[in-house]
Scaffold this motif. Structure first.
Motif, PDB file in Angstrom:
ATOM      1  N   GLY A   1      36.440 -25.628 -46.091  1.00 44.82           N
ATOM      2  CA  GLY A   1      36.712 -24.885 -45.581  1.00 44.82           C
ATOM      3  C   GLY A   1      34.705 -24.309 -45.737  1.00 44.82           C
ATOM      4  O   GLY A   1      33.929 -23.834 -45.299  1.00 44.82           O
TER       5      GLY A   1
ATOM      6  N   SER B   1      44.706 -18.130 -40.387  1.00 47.61           N
ATOM      7  CA  SER B   1      44.010 -19.562 -40.685  1.00 47.61           C
ATOM      8  C   SER B   1      45.078 -20.889 -41.515  1.00 47.61           C
ATOM      9  O   SER B   1      45.612 -21.509 -41.064  1.00 47.61           O
ATOM     10  CB  SER B   1      42.741 -19.779 -41.355  1.00 47.61           C
TER      11      SER B   1
ATOM     12  N   TRP C   1      37.974 -19.307 -44.993  1.00 47.62           N
ATOM     13  CA  TRP C   1      39.139 -18.933 -43.735  1.00 47.62           C
ATOM     14  C   TRP C   1      39.678 -17.449 -43.956  1.00 47.62           C
ATOM     15  O   TRP C   1      40.199 -16.827 -45.153  1.00 47.62           O
ATOM     16  CB  TRP C   1      40.191 -19.588 -44.851  1.00 47.62           C
TER      17      TRP C   1
END
Length: 380
Positions: A187, A333, A328
C-alpha cells in the motif's frame, strides 16, 4: 459453539519483561463483551514490530503482554452488537481500525480512525480493550493486549472495528500477511507514494515490508526498482519479485544516496524507506530527484535519533510523507486484498520462508533477527 460465553483456556506466548524470550503459558481468554469478537487464531507470523516492543530502547511497552498482530483465524463467538462477522467466519484482524463513523473514516484523505486512542504511537495502541480491562489472564494476573490483536495466543479478543470477514476458501497460512506487513509495504507504493508507470523507485530494506513495496512498485508499472539492503542474500528474492537493481551500502565506497543519484541521472522519482532508522531515512530522502521526488517513510526503529530535514530539502520540490497500514481503509480493503491474492494479482507465497509450530515462536524471532527469514508462519 460449546465455548460460547465461557472462559477458554489455551496456549499463548507471553512477554513477561523486556529483552527476554517469550514464555509459552496457559492463559484464560474471557468471552467477548459488546462489540468484541473472540477469534481462534489459525496462523500468525512474526514482524519486526513485535521484536521492537521488547527492545530495551523502546520505552512505551507495558508488561506482561501477548504480542503478535499479523494473523488470520476463525470467529469462535461474538459479543452483543456485532453485526459484521459471525461464528465460523474466516477473518483477518488488524491493528488499524475502521469504525466508519468518525471524521477520519468519513474522509477520503486518510485511513486513520478515531478509535486509535494514541496517535503519537498508533502502531502499539490498544494495550487494553475499550472498557479499560483485559480479556487475558495468566497465573491470576491480567495480561496486556498488543496492537488490538495479540495473535500469539490460540484465542484472542478484538474489537469489531479491528476485524474483517474474508472468503471462506482463503488460505489462512498466507493471507495472514495481509494483516500487517504485506499491506503496509504494498500500500505504501500503491496508495501513499502513488508510484506511476515508467517511474524510478528506490526501496530501502528488503524484509517482508520492503519486498511487498517491490511488488507494489512493479504492479504500478515502475520501469526501474532499486532494492537496498545490508544483507545481500535478500537480493535474489527481490529480483524475482521485480527489483531491477540491488545495492548493499556496505559494499560501496561512497554513500548509497550518491550512488543512486548517479545511477538514475539525478535521483529516483520515488523512495520508500522500509527499514527504519535515521541513516536510511536520510538516504531515502537524499536519493530522490529535485523537482518532484517523493520519499515515503514506512519503517520505524526504536531508540534512533529523529530525522533532521532542512527547508532546503523541500523547497527544491521534494516531498516527504509517511504511511499507516499502507493507506488502506482496513475493513473495506482487507477482503479485496484477499481476493486479489486468490486471483493471483500478487504472490504472498514468495514472502514465506519458514513454517514452524507455534511453540517455536522464539526460533522465529531468532531467524528474523539473524536476517535468515522474510516471514515465518506459526501454526497451532
Amino acid at each position: 459453539m460449546g465455548t460460547t460465553g465461557k472462559v477458554i483456556k489455551c496456549k499463548a506466548a507471553i512477554a513477561w519483561e523486556v529483552n527476554k524470550p517469550l514464555c509459552i503459558e496457559e492463559v484464560e481468554v474471557a468471552p467477548p463483551k459488546a462489540h468484541e469478537v473472540r477469534i481462534q487464531v489459525v496462523a500468525t507470523s512474526v514482524c519486526h514490530t513485535d521484536a521492537y516492543t521488547i527492545n530495551p530502547k523502546f520505552k512505551e511497552a507495558l508488561f506482561p503482554v501477548i504480542l503478535g498482530h499479523e494473523c488470520a483465524g476463525i470467529v469462535e463467538s461474538i459479543g452483543p452488537g456485532v453485526n459484521n462477522v459471525k461464528p465460523g467466519d474466516k477473518v483477518i484482524p488488524f491493528f488499524a481500525p475502521q469504525c466508519k463513523k468518525c471524521k477520519f473514516c468519513l474522509s477520503p484523505h486518510t485511513n486513520l480512525c478515531g478509535k486509535i486512542r494514541n496517535f503519537k504511537t498508533p502502531n502499539i495502541d490498544q494495550e487494553i480493550m475499550e472498557d479499560k480491562t483485559s480479556r487475558f489472564t495468566c497465573r491470576g494476573k491480567p495480561v496486556y493486549h498488543f496492537m488490538g490483536v495479540s495473535s500469539f495466543s490460540q484465542y484472542t479478543v478484538v474489537s469489531d472495528v479491528n476485524v474483517a470477514k474474508i472468503d471462506d476458501d482463503a488460505n489462512l497460512e498466507r493471507v495472514c500477511l495481509i494483516g500487517c506487513g504485506f499491506s503496509s509495504g504494498y500500500g505504501a507504493a500503491i496508495n501513499t507514494a502513488k508510484v506511476t508507470p515508467g517511474s524510478t523507485c528506490a526501496i530501502f530494506g528488503l524484509g517482508g515490508v520492503g519486498l511487498s513495496a517491490v511488488i507494489g512498485c512493479k504492479i504500478a508499472g515502475a520501469s526501474r526498482i532499486i532494492g537496498i539492503d545490508i544483507n545481500s542474500e535478500k537480493f535474489t528474492k527481490a529480483k524475482a519479485l521485480g527489483a531491477t537493481d540491488c545495492l548493499n551500502p556496505q559494499d560501496l565506497d561512497k554513500p548509497i544516496q550518491e550512488v543512486i543519484v548517479e545511477l538514475t541521472s539525478g535521483g529516483v522519482d520515488f523512495a520508500l524507506e522500509c527499514a527504519g532508522g535515521y541513516e536510511s531515512m536520510r538516504a531515502a530522502l537524499d536519493c530522490t530527484t529535485v523537482g518532484w521526488g517523493s520519499c515515503t517513510v514506512v519503517g520505524v526503529k526504536p531508540g534512533d535519533k529523529d530525522l533532521d530535514v532542512s527547508p532546503v530539502d523541500l523547497i527544491v520540490g521534494r516531498t516527504m510523507n509517511g504511511t499507516f497500514f499502507g493507506g488502506w481503509k482496513s475493513v473495506d480493503s482487507v477482503p479485496k486484498l484477499v481476493s486479489d491474492y486468490k486471483n493471483k494479482k500478487f504472490d504472498l507465497d514468495a514472502l514465506v520462508t519458514h513454517n514452524l509450530p507455534f511453540d517455536k515462536v522464539n526460533e522465529a524471532f531468532d531467524l528474523m533477527e539473524q536476517g535468515k527469514s522474510i516471514r515465518t508462519i506459526l501454526t497451532f
